[in-house]
Design an enzyme around this catalytic site. Sequence first.
Site, short mmCIF file in Angstrom:
data_model
loop_
_atom_site.label_atom_id
_atom_site.label_comp_id
_atom_site.label_asym_id
_atom_site.label_seq_id
_atom_site.Cartn_x
_atom_site.Cartn_y
_atom_site.Cartn_z
N ASP A 212 57.52 105.62 11.44
CA ASP A 212 58.17 105.00 10.29
C ASP A 212 58.36 103.51 10.59
OD1 ASP A 212 58.75 107.56 8.92
OD2 ASP A 212 60.04 107.88 10.64
N ASP A 251 53.56 107.73 7.69
CA ASP A 251 54.70 108.64 7.62
C ASP A 251 55.68 108.03 6.62
OD1 ASP A 251 56.38 110.76 8.05
OD2 ASP A 251 56.87 110.25 10.12
N ASP A 255 63.83 106.12 7.70
CA ASP A 255 64.49 107.40 7.97
C ASP A 255 65.88 107.15 8.53
OD1 ASP A 255 62.33 108.85 7.14
OD2 ASP A 255 61.86 109.75 9.08
N ARG A 308 60.93 111.13 -2.23
CA ARG A 308 61.94 110.77 -1.24
C ARG A 308 62.50 109.37 -1.49
NH1 ARG A 308 59.42 113.10 4.48
NH2 ARG A 308 59.05 115.22 3.73
#
Length: 431
Positions: A212, A251, A255, A308
Amino acid sequence: MNRRTRLGVVAATALALTVTAPAAGAHAAPRHGADPARATLPAGDGWASEGTGTTGGAAAAASRVFTVTTWEEFREALAVPGTEPRIVKVVGTLNATAAGCAAFEAPGYDFDRYLADYDPAVWGYENVVSGPQEDLRAASATAQGKAIKVKVPANTTVVGVGRHAGITGGSLQVQGVDNVVVRNLTLESPLDCFPQWDPTDGATGAWNSEYDSLVVYGSTHVWIDHNTFTDGAHPDSSLPSYYGEVYQQHDGELDVVRGADLVTVSWNVFTDHDKTLMIGNSDSAGATDRGKLRVTLHHNLFENVVERAPRVRFGQVDAYNNHFVVGSSAYAYSLGVGQESQLHAEKNAFTLAEGVPAGKILKKWKDAPVTTVGNYVNGRPVDLLAVHNTQFPEELLRADAGWTPVLRTRVDHPRAVPALVDHHAGAGRSC
């Protein structure tokens, strides 16, 4: 429509509705002194302002202010010992993978051989891949990870200088520390050189990648402000396919996981990405995540992201005054309601392309309550929960997340949000 056209439409709409956005600087970015590197999160500005607040390296002595122009200098600046406040100023674009993927390859790794060994016609779909080429792929991936991941220490501010500062191919790890600020950077998603083929992932297998742009892992008091997260020169549309599946080399963009807590994400742009922002990465992580993962998302632009934005597990997440622009036919959802989540979504603006139903904005992953108040879709008020439950009766969501956010400095009318956010969010803008 392209962004310039859309901005014109939004501006005209805002004018017709006589909703006036604040002038640049009035609300577009907190200002605490002339030097953006020494900015601190204002009191009451989201979860990261709770308790001791978030100051990063604002109080750094001159000897602990570093200006870097290469990825190697950046790593060295963050590796300087001590937890006293530090500021790392990024000038220009730092490239973590300038040497190319070949620099990370383990001796003997051969991608063509990998494709031949694990071709579903040979290997099938029932077992995960194993053997010499998979071992060499994993070793190559480990080498890339060591090169592109960098840990950000406690009491640190990482800030871009000017309008064109950023990091390409790097992964910032805010892990197990307190009091970090990341501002004014264009973060181009790391391109995984060695995705793993998993024939057991779904009916036809999938390529799975790592890395990420920014990970907040077990850390507290983190302020992420005025950054642009993008796939840059390597959008998913440019990626090849093997075995009939996209060779996925991305990815997530951001996060917040594994017991992270007290995070404010403000005035950022997340654009042209698939799995964008995850808060809580496992349904089985209750031991570390329950009672934590408190995150505020405000005045962010989510433009043409597939899903997301965010997906939430466990956390009390306050999402208000964000602008979601949906123009992609691949769109899955924006707000994911997951395991024990307590998502409060208020006064956000959604600009949906023709044919995209408003019911898709919410996605039920697990049974958890959600609060949706005062949100607008294409300039009109819409009850997101009601339209979701009507359009997807097999995925009924419950109302009332059970809490009311209080850590906010200002809440704008959702009609003003598109013009305000689109003009002032992201790196190089009002920071």
